[in-house]
Design an enzyme around this catalytic site. Structure first.
Site, PDB file in Angstrom:
ATOM      1  N   PRO A 174      16.025  55.522 105.262  1.00 18.47           N
ATOM      2  CG  PRO A 174      15.589  56.157 103.050  1.00 18.47           C
ATOM      3  CD  PRO A 174      15.131  56.384 104.481  1.00 18.47           C
TER       4      PRO A 174
ATOM      5  CB  SER B 233      17.658  51.341 105.368  1.00 18.12           C
ATOM      6  OG  SER B 233      18.119  51.811 104.119  1.00 18.12           O
TER       7      SER B 233
ATOM      8  CG  HIS C  57      13.470  62.247 103.530  1.00 26.03           C
ATOM      9  ND1 HIS C  57      14.544  63.095 103.635  1.00 26.03           N
ATOM     10  CD2 HIS C  57      13.214  62.134 102.214  1.00 26.03           C
ATOM     11  CE1 HIS C  57      14.907  63.478 102.418  1.00 26.03           C
ATOM     12  NE2 HIS C  57      14.119  62.911 101.536  1.00 26.03           N
TER      13      HIS C  57
ATOM     14  CB  ALA D  54      21.994  59.339 104.458  1.00 28.48           C
ATOM     15  N   GLY D  55      20.601  61.969 103.238  1.00 31.78           N
ATOM     16  CA  GLY D  55      20.810  63.254 102.582  1.00 31.78           C
ATOM     17  C   GLY D  55      21.889  63.161 101.526  1.00 31.78           C
TER      18      GLY D  55
HETATM   19  P1  5GP Z   1      14.696  61.868  98.653  1.00 33.97           P
HETATM   20  O1  5GP Z   1      13.316  61.568  99.154  1.00 33.97           O
HETATM   21  O2  5GP Z   1      15.183  63.193  99.141  1.00 33.97           O
HETATM   22  O3  5GP Z   1      14.748  61.797  97.182  1.00 33.97           O
HETATM   23  O4  5GP Z   1      15.679  60.756  99.199  1.00 33.97           O
HETATM   24  C1  5GP Z   1      15.498  60.028 100.365  1.00 33.97           C
HETATM   25  C2  5GP Z   1      16.740  59.321 100.871  1.00 33.97           C
HETATM   26  O5  5GP Z   1      16.803  58.008 100.340  1.00 33.97           O
HETATM   27  C3  5GP Z   1      18.110  59.883 100.537  1.00 33.97           C
HETATM   28  O6  5GP Z   1      18.461  60.944 101.368  1.00 33.97           O
HETATM   29  C4  5GP Z   1      19.033  58.681 100.758  1.00 33.97           C
HETATM   30  O7  5GP Z   1      19.547  58.651 102.086  1.00 33.97           O
HETATM   31  C5  5GP Z   1      18.109  57.485 100.562  1.00 33.97           C
HETATM   32  N1  5GP Z   1      18.454  56.645  99.394  1.00 33.97           N
HETATM   33  C6  5GP Z   1      18.699  57.061  98.124  1.00 33.97           C
HETATM   34  N2  5GP Z   1      18.886  55.996  97.307  1.00 33.97           N
HETATM   35  C7  5GP Z   1      18.747  54.884  98.087  1.00 33.97           C
HETATM   36  C8  5GP Z   1      18.807  53.471  97.830  1.00 33.97           C
HETATM   37  O8  5GP Z   1      19.000  53.009  96.718  1.00 33.97           O
HETATM   38  N3  5GP Z   1      18.588  52.633  98.876  1.00 33.97           N
HETATM   39  C9  5GP Z   1      18.341  53.090 100.141  1.00 33.97           C
HETATM   40  N4  5GP Z   1      18.135  52.204 101.123  1.00 33.97           N
HETATM   41  N5  5GP Z   1      18.283  54.422 100.406  1.00 33.97           N
HETATM   42  C10 5GP Z   1      18.480  55.301  99.403  1.00 33.97           C
HETATM   43 MN    MN Z   2      11.440  60.967  98.480  1.00 34.52          MN
END
Ligand code: 5GP
Ligand code: MN
Ligand code: MN
Length: 465
Positions: free
Chosen positions: A367, A374, A391, A393-394
């Site tokens: 995503p 995504s 997993h 963009a970061g």
């Molecule tokens: P994490 O697992 O580290 O909490 O986050 C995973 C990833 O989800 C983030 O690095 C970001 O790229 C992506 N992300 C965060 N919020 C959203 C969202 O609302 N929609 C989408 N499509 N991706 C998100």
């Molecule tokens: Mn996560």
């Protein structure tokens, strides 16, 4: 400071200066990407972990969504350990992961019913109008053997909304869940109130999104890049997709906290503490503890698989109410925060802390943000990141910093974003501007031979708790 950094093209190699024999941590980053010193220090520290009784970290890699973690481990880390496991490296968000469905419905048709769909899903996700009682047997089956164990019990006695679910379809979809959604767990590691000997369990945490950046997002497939594979996976341009990001909720919290404390209390007396509270369990010294942690983690992971399955099933039921018998098959479901054993003669484990498995031919879900694209990709099983990819963009900017910027009404990239949440601050903390640009993150991984793009999606609406 205290760090030896080497750069080789897009790969940075880091090592603690005072532990020269430790393996170097390696991170793959797009050109001209900011790299945070704190994250590099965490990576080098992780590579130097050892247990006094023997065993330690063998290999550390990190994916391009690399950024500092608040539990001492950089997000995006992929760690191979030999003879030890490190409960704190996974933490409490066990089996946080991604799930993707595609829906046989053009985006315009869905958008024509946006308001009624949003009202109903707000009820399901935020106001507990869902009705998902579980038999004690179903919960035991789930914790012990994962999705299939759960499903067999539900078949014997379907309750509440599950009586309306297509259980045959759920069963057919189990092989599109990573590892079959089945790890060897044991109900004794679950919170007590979820595993009574008999009766019905009403678990208010099951089928909930959870806070932070967890989400249920309705997307449109904007572009298909690999036509053959997209066809095979039922992915069609212009149609709706559903992406789910959530984990094992209270069960992961329970297991993660229990084993963080146990690992600390089991650390050999008189030995220097590891940095950042990263206490490990040693196979040589504490074989029962290693087995116990792996079983407890599996128990929570099984719950995480069901949590995502049910979040999707609630949405499928709403789609059926509004659009009739519309197909919405699962593409794939996978964990990005978990320790798994590695097959082989030596006792090794791989911990992914915010990294997506990317085995050959396997679907990979990456995503961007609620305001960016995504991606659905296919893995190539490259050893460079130990069979993993990023997993996401970061995160680029901390929640706290975003809150501050929000008050100064800078451009947060929120134009055109349809975020449905009960907490106004979420919109700002999780705004698109909080994340790194997804384009270079994907391109750099494709160029490195980790995975190939199958399709690109764009968000239509995002639910965040
Ligand atoms: P994490 O697992 O580290 O909490 O986050 C995973 C990833 O989800 C983030 O690095 C970001 O790229 C992506 N992300 C965060 N919020 C959203 C969202 O609302 N929609 C989408 N499509 N991706 C998100
Ligand atoms: Mn996560
Ligand atoms: Mn999570």
């Amino acid at each position: 400071e205290g760090l030896h950094v080497e750069r080789d093209g897009r790969v940075y190699r880091v090592r603690l200066k005072d532990v020269p024999d430790a393996p170097a941590g390696e991170v793959l980053l797009p050109d001209d990407f900011p790299v945070e010193a704190k994250a590099l220090r965490q990576l080098a520290g992780l590579a130097a972990l050892r247990h006094p009784a023997g065993g330690g970290v063998a290999t550390v890699r990190a994916s391009p969504d690399f950024h500092p973690g608040d539990a001492g481990v950089a997000i995006g880390s992929i760690v191979e350990t030999e003879g030890i496991v490190v409960p704190a490296a996974v933490g409490t968000d066990i089996n946080c992961g991604m799930r993707l469905h595609v829906v046989d419905l053009p985006a315009e048709r869905l958008l024509a019913h946006r308001d009624v769909l949003v009202e109903r899903l707000k009820g399901d996700y935020f106001f507990s109008t869902r009705d998902l009682p579980m038999t004690a047997e179903a919960m035991q089956g789930l914790f012990r053997e994962g999705l299939l164990g759960w499903l067999e019990a539900v078949r014997r006695r379907p309750l509440g909304q599950l009586a309306r679910a297509d259980l045959d379809q759920l069963e057919r979809e189990i092989d599109r869940v990573h590892l079959g959604g089945a790890l060897d767990g044991d109900p004794r590691w679950a919170p007590e109130d979820l595993v009574p000997a008999e009766g019905v369990v009403r678990d208010g945490g099951l089928a909930t999104i959870g806070g932070g950046n967890h989400f249920v997002e309705i997307q449109v497939v904007e572009e298909v890049v690999d036509r053959a594979r997209a066809w095979q996976w039922d992915v069609r341009a212009g149609q709706v997709a559903i992406m789910i990001h959530s984990g094992s909720r209270g069960v992961g919290k329970h297991v993660g906290a229990l084993w963080r404390d146990r690992a600390r209390s089991m650390w050999p007396k008189g030995q220097k503490f590891p940095p950042e509270g990263l206490f490990s369990l040693s196979l040589a010294d504490q074989p029962e503890a290693v087995a116990g942690y792996m079983q407890a983690e599996a128990t929570a992971a099984n719950y995480g698989f069901l949590n995502r399955l049910l979040l999707a099933e609630l949405l499928r039921q709403r789609l059926r109410e509004l659009f009739g018998e519309v197909a919405a098959p699962l593409v794939y479901d996978l964990p990005h925060n978990i320790t798994l054993p590695v097959d082989g003669p030596v006792k090794r484990w791989i911990t992914r802390k915010g990294a997506c498995p990317a085995g050959a031919e396997q679907p990979v879900i990456i995503p961007g943000s609620m305001g960016a694209a995504s991606y659905l990709l296919v893995g190539r099983g490259s050893p460079q990141l130990l069979g993993s990819a990023s997993h996401g963009a970061g995160r680029a900017t901390s929640r706290f910093e975003m809150g501050r910027r929000g008050r100064e009404t800078e451009d947060l990239g929120l134009a055109g974003v349809d975020c449905i949440t009960l907490r106004e601050e979420r919109r700002i903390e999780e705004a698109p501007a909080a994340y790194k640009p997804i384009g270079p993150v994907i391109a750099c991984q494709v160029e490195a031979g980790l995975c190939d793009v199958v399709a690109r999606m764009r968000p239509l609406m995002t639910f965040k708790a």
